[in-house]
Design a protein around this motif. Structure first.
Motif, PDB file in Angstrom:
ATOM      1  N   PHE A  40       0.828  -1.209   0.000  1.00  0.00           N
ATOM      2  CA  PHE A  40       0.000   0.000   0.000  1.00  0.00           C
ATOM      3  C   PHE A  40       0.859   1.254   0.000  1.00  0.00           C
ATOM      4  O   PHE A  40       0.558   2.239  -0.686  1.00  0.00           O
ATOM      5  CB  PHE A  40      -0.936  -0.023   1.201  1.00  0.00           C
ATOM      6  CG  PHE A  40      -2.034   1.010   1.147  1.00  0.00           C
ATOM      7  CD1 PHE A  40      -2.936   1.028   0.111  1.00  0.00           C
ATOM      8  CD2 PHE A  40      -2.165   1.961   2.152  1.00  0.00           C
ATOM      9  CE1 PHE A  40      -3.955   1.964   0.059  1.00  0.00           C
ATOM     10  CE2 PHE A  40      -3.179   2.899   2.115  1.00  0.00           C
ATOM     11  CZ  PHE A  40      -4.078   2.905   1.064  1.00  0.00           C
ATOM     12  N   ARG A  41       1.941   1.222   0.746  1.00  0.00           N
ATOM     13  CA  ARG A  41       2.848   2.380   0.794  1.00  0.00           C
ATOM     14  C   ARG A  41       3.440   2.634  -0.591  1.00  0.00           C
ATOM     15  O   ARG A  41       3.543   3.788  -1.027  1.00  0.00           O
ATOM     16  CB  ARG A  41       3.949   2.133   1.823  1.00  0.00           C
ATOM     17  CG  ARG A  41       4.885   3.308   2.041  1.00  0.00           C
ATOM     18  CD  ARG A  41       5.808   3.066   3.225  1.00  0.00           C
ATOM     19  NE  ARG A  41       6.621   1.871   3.087  1.00  0.00           N
ATOM     20  CZ  ARG A  41       6.414   0.741   3.745  1.00  0.00           C
ATOM     21  NH1 ARG A  41       5.401   0.618   4.603  1.00  0.00           N
ATOM     22  NH2 ARG A  41       7.204  -0.302   3.573  1.00  0.00           N
ATOM     23  N   ARG A  42       3.828   1.568  -1.286  1.00  0.00           N
ATOM     24  CA  ARG A  42       4.367   1.733  -2.646  1.00  0.00           C
ATOM     25  C   ARG A  42       3.301   2.322  -3.575  1.00  0.00           C
ATOM     26  O   ARG A  42       3.589   3.198  -4.395  1.00  0.00           O
ATOM     27  CB  ARG A  42       4.849   0.387  -3.168  1.00  0.00           C
ATOM     28  CG  ARG A  42       5.243   0.375  -4.640  1.00  0.00           C
ATOM     29  CD  ARG A  42       6.491   1.219  -4.933  1.00  0.00           C
ATOM     30  NE  ARG A  42       6.832   1.116  -6.358  1.00  0.00           N
ATOM     31  CZ  ARG A  42       7.610   0.158  -6.872  1.00  0.00           C
ATOM     32  NH1 ARG A  42       8.150  -0.763  -6.070  1.00  0.00           N
ATOM     33  NH2 ARG A  42       7.854   0.132  -8.160  1.00  0.00           N
ATOM     34  N   LEU A  43       2.063   1.846  -3.442  1.00  0.00           N
ATOM     35  CA  LEU A  43       0.985   2.391  -4.265  1.00  0.00           C
ATOM     36  C   LEU A  43       0.815   3.883  -4.008  1.00  0.00           C
ATOM     37  O   LEU A  43       0.718   4.687  -4.951  1.00  0.00           O
ATOM     38  CB  LEU A  43      -0.322   1.654  -3.973  1.00  0.00           C
ATOM     39  CG  LEU A  43      -1.567   2.184  -4.702  1.00  0.00           C
ATOM     40  CD1 LEU A  43      -1.429   1.995  -6.206  1.00  0.00           C
ATOM     41  CD2 LEU A  43      -2.832   1.490  -4.173  1.00  0.00           C
TER      42      LEU A  43
ATOM     43  N   THR B 151      -1.059  14.968   9.530  1.00  0.00           N
ATOM     44  CA  THR B 151      -0.506  13.620   9.524  1.00  0.00           C
ATOM     45  C   THR B 151      -1.647  12.617   9.616  1.00  0.00           C
ATOM     46  O   THR B 151      -2.525  12.741  10.467  1.00  0.00           O
ATOM     47  CB  THR B 151       0.452  13.424  10.707  1.00  0.00           C
ATOM     48  OG1 THR B 151       1.537  14.353  10.596  1.00  0.00           O
ATOM     49  CG2 THR B 151       1.002  12.014  10.743  1.00  0.00           C
ATOM     50  N   TRP B 152      -1.625  11.626   8.736  1.00  0.00           N
ATOM     51  CA  TRP B 152      -2.651  10.586   8.699  1.00  0.00           C
ATOM     52  C   TRP B 152      -2.022   9.234   9.015  1.00  0.00           C
ATOM     53  O   TRP B 152      -0.880   8.969   8.647  1.00  0.00           O
ATOM     54  CB  TRP B 152      -3.280  10.516   7.305  1.00  0.00           C
ATOM     55  CG  TRP B 152      -3.963  11.761   6.843  1.00  0.00           C
ATOM     56  CD1 TRP B 152      -3.382  12.941   6.474  1.00  0.00           C
ATOM     57  CD2 TRP B 152      -5.375  11.962   6.677  1.00  0.00           C
ATOM     58  NE1 TRP B 152      -4.325  13.862   6.093  1.00  0.00           N
ATOM     59  CE2 TRP B 152      -5.566  13.279   6.197  1.00  0.00           C
ATOM     60  CE3 TRP B 152      -6.497  11.149   6.858  1.00  0.00           C
ATOM     61  CZ2 TRP B 152      -6.823  13.803   5.922  1.00  0.00           C
ATOM     62  CZ3 TRP B 152      -7.750  11.662   6.580  1.00  0.00           C
ATOM     63  CH2 TRP B 152      -7.917  12.971   6.125  1.00  0.00           C
ATOM     64  N   LEU B 153      -2.797   8.380   9.679  1.00  0.00           N
ATOM     65  CA  LEU B 153      -2.401   6.994   9.895  1.00  0.00           C
ATOM     66  C   LEU B 153      -3.119   6.135   8.866  1.00  0.00           C
ATOM     67  O   LEU B 153      -4.350   6.193   8.747  1.00  0.00           O
ATOM     68  CB  LEU B 153      -2.777   6.529  11.304  1.00  0.00           C
ATOM     69  CG  LEU B 153      -2.290   7.380  12.476  1.00  0.00           C
ATOM     70  CD1 LEU B 153      -2.697   6.723  13.789  1.00  0.00           C
ATOM     71  CD2 LEU B 153      -0.783   7.589  12.412  1.00  0.00           C
ATOM     72  N   ALA B 154      -2.354   5.355   8.129  1.00  0.00           N
ATOM     73  CA  ALA B 154      -2.922   4.470   7.108  1.00  0.00           C
ATOM     74  C   ALA B 154      -2.466   3.046   7.413  1.00  0.00           C
ATOM     75  O   ALA B 154      -1.265   2.763   7.428  1.00  0.00           O
ATOM     76  CB  ALA B 154      -2.459   4.885   5.719  1.00  0.00           C
ATOM     77  N   ASP B 155      -3.422   2.167   7.649  1.00  0.00           N
ATOM     78  CA  ASP B 155      -3.093   0.807   8.085  1.00  0.00           C
ATOM     79  C   ASP B 155      -4.046  -0.187   7.431  1.00  0.00           C
ATOM     80  O   ASP B 155      -5.184  -0.357   7.875  1.00  0.00           O
ATOM     81  CB  ASP B 155      -3.186   0.723   9.608  1.00  0.00           C
ATOM     82  CG  ASP B 155      -2.620  -0.573  10.160  1.00  0.00           C
ATOM     83  OD1 ASP B 155      -2.324  -1.484   9.356  1.00  0.00           O
ATOM     84  OD2 ASP B 155      -2.474  -0.678  11.389  1.00  0.00           O
ATOM     85  N   VAL B 156      -3.580  -0.860   6.383  1.00  0.00           N
ATOM     86  CA  VAL B 156      -4.394  -1.881   5.718  1.00  0.00           C
ATOM     87  C   VAL B 156      -3.898  -3.277   6.070  1.00  0.00           C
ATOM     88  O   VAL B 156      -4.300  -4.261   5.448  1.00  0.00           O
ATOM     89  CB  VAL B 156      -4.372  -1.685   4.184  1.00  0.00           C
ATOM     90  CG1 VAL B 156      -4.983  -0.348   3.807  1.00  0.00           C
ATOM     91  CG2 VAL B 156      -2.957  -1.825   3.617  1.00  0.00           C
ATOM     92  N   GLY B 157      -3.049  -3.376   7.107  1.00  0.00           N
ATOM     93  CA  GLY B 157      -2.478  -4.663   7.486  1.00  0.00           C
ATOM     94  C   GLY B 157      -2.754  -5.047   8.921  1.00  0.00           C
ATOM     95  O   GLY B 157      -1.974  -5.785   9.526  1.00  0.00           O
ATOM     96  N   PHE B 158      -3.873  -4.571   9.467  1.00  0.00           N
ATOM     97  CA  PHE B 158      -4.240  -4.924  10.843  1.00  0.00           C
ATOM     98  C   PHE B 158      -5.615  -5.555  10.821  1.00  0.00           C
ATOM     99  O   PHE B 158      -6.548  -4.997  10.243  1.00  0.00           O
ATOM    100  CB  PHE B 158      -4.228  -3.683  11.739  1.00  0.00           C
ATOM    101  CG  PHE B 158      -4.491  -3.989  13.190  1.00  0.00           C
ATOM    102  CD1 PHE B 158      -3.572  -4.712  13.923  1.00  0.00           C
ATOM    103  CD2 PHE B 158      -5.658  -3.568  13.806  1.00  0.00           C
ATOM    104  CE1 PHE B 158      -3.807  -5.006  15.259  1.00  0.00           C
ATOM    105  CE2 PHE B 158      -5.899  -3.846  15.130  1.00  0.00           C
ATOM    106  CZ  PHE B 158      -4.977  -4.568  15.867  1.00  0.00           C
ATOM    107  N   VAL B 159      -5.738  -6.704  11.467  1.00  0.00           N
ATOM    108  CA  VAL B 159      -6.972  -7.479  11.332  1.00  0.00           C
ATOM    109  C   VAL B 159      -8.155  -6.839  12.045  1.00  0.00           C
ATOM    110  O   VAL B 159      -9.300  -7.066  11.689  1.00  0.00           O
ATOM    111  CB  VAL B 159      -6.732  -8.931  11.812  1.00  0.00           C
ATOM    112  CG1 VAL B 159      -6.583  -8.984  13.309  1.00  0.00           C
ATOM    113  CG2 VAL B 159      -7.807  -9.871  11.319  1.00  0.00           C
TER     114      VAL B 159
END
Length: 257
Positions: free
Chosen positions: A80-83, A122-130
């Motif tokens: 996601f970070r690369r995207l 600043t934003w928190l982006a987390d697509v890897g937490f269940v």
């Protein structure tokens, strides 16, 4: 091989992506709905779960986005970070210690997610937490932030920030704690005794964790404990029958909802 257009198609994004808040929200939620978290792939890594935290983006892209398997935190958030970088967002790596059953937090480097600097915030982006967690990015702020029936806030605890969630019924509960400063992948190398000991506990327990978001919530499966969050309402049950467990696993991994 990493490909932006294939990635956007896989997570259901249509149109021209731009480095703005609306695009960030749409990409974040779309990713959580399209690509599952699946810790079963950690079994082959043993106690070296974080060995490849600086992922081979092309290989992981082929496995997950094209191949269709689920991933762990640093794989999903690394992709996601690369995207986001390709689209033009300003990103950095963060890490967190996840709240444990006994109320303590895991090691600071246990969980890998992303920071995005956008429009002076600043934003928190987390697509890897269940989960249960946020479906759309959170602003690093003291303000309460409602999302799909739940409320979130980021509390201060010494030099940590703590993401907290409040469902429709119940009190505020910590999700994880982190320091807002960017991390370097070199921090995961060398003598990481605390992280290794923590990994030994995870591997010894042998519990598989899987999850996927849907439009108004999340499906979370930890071993046989199944939690469904829908519009801020949490419903937990233990899946005793193997047929039911298998059905839930298929639903999470294949998005048969």
């Amino acid at each position: 091989m990493f490909d932006v257009d294939q990635y956007l198609k896989a997570i259901g994004f249509a149109g021209q992506p731009r480095p703005d808040a609306e695009t960030l929200r749409t990409l974040h939620k779309g990713h959580l709905m399209a690509i599952p978290y699946d810790s079963s792939w950690n079994a082959e890594r043993g106690i070296s779960i974080w060995r490849d935290v600086d992922i081979d983006v092309d290989a992981v892209f082929d496995d997950i986005v094209i191949g269709g398997r689920g991933g762990n935190c640093y794989e999903l958030n690394g992709l996601f970070r690369r995207l986001l970088d390709e689209i033009g967002f300003d990103t950095a790596v963060l890490s967190a210690g996840i709240r444990q059953v006994d109320g303590t937090f895991g090691p600071d480097l246990e969980h890998v997610f992303n920071r995005v600097e956008l429009d002076g915030r600043t934003w928190l982006a987390d697509v890897g937490f269940v989960g249960p967690s946020y479906l759309e990015p959170l602003v690093l702020s003291d303000d309460e932030q409602p999302q799909f029936g739940s409320r979130f806030r980021i509390a201060r605890q010494d030099d940590y920030r703590v993401v907290e969630r409040k469902p429709q019924t119940g009190d505020w509960q910590p999700v994880y704690r982190f320091r807002p400063q960017a991390r370097d992948f070199q921090e995961w190398s060398g003598d990481q005794r605390e992280l290794v000991e923590f990994a030994q506990q995870l591997v010894g327990a042998g519990t598989v964790i899987r999850g996927r978001a849907f439009d108004t919530g999340q499906m979370i499966l930890i071993g046989r404990r199944y939690l469904e969050v829908d519009n801020g309402h949490d419903a937990m049950r233990v899946l005793v029958e193997q047929d039911e467990l298998d059905r839930v696993v298929r639903t999470i991994l294949r998005a048969d909802r």
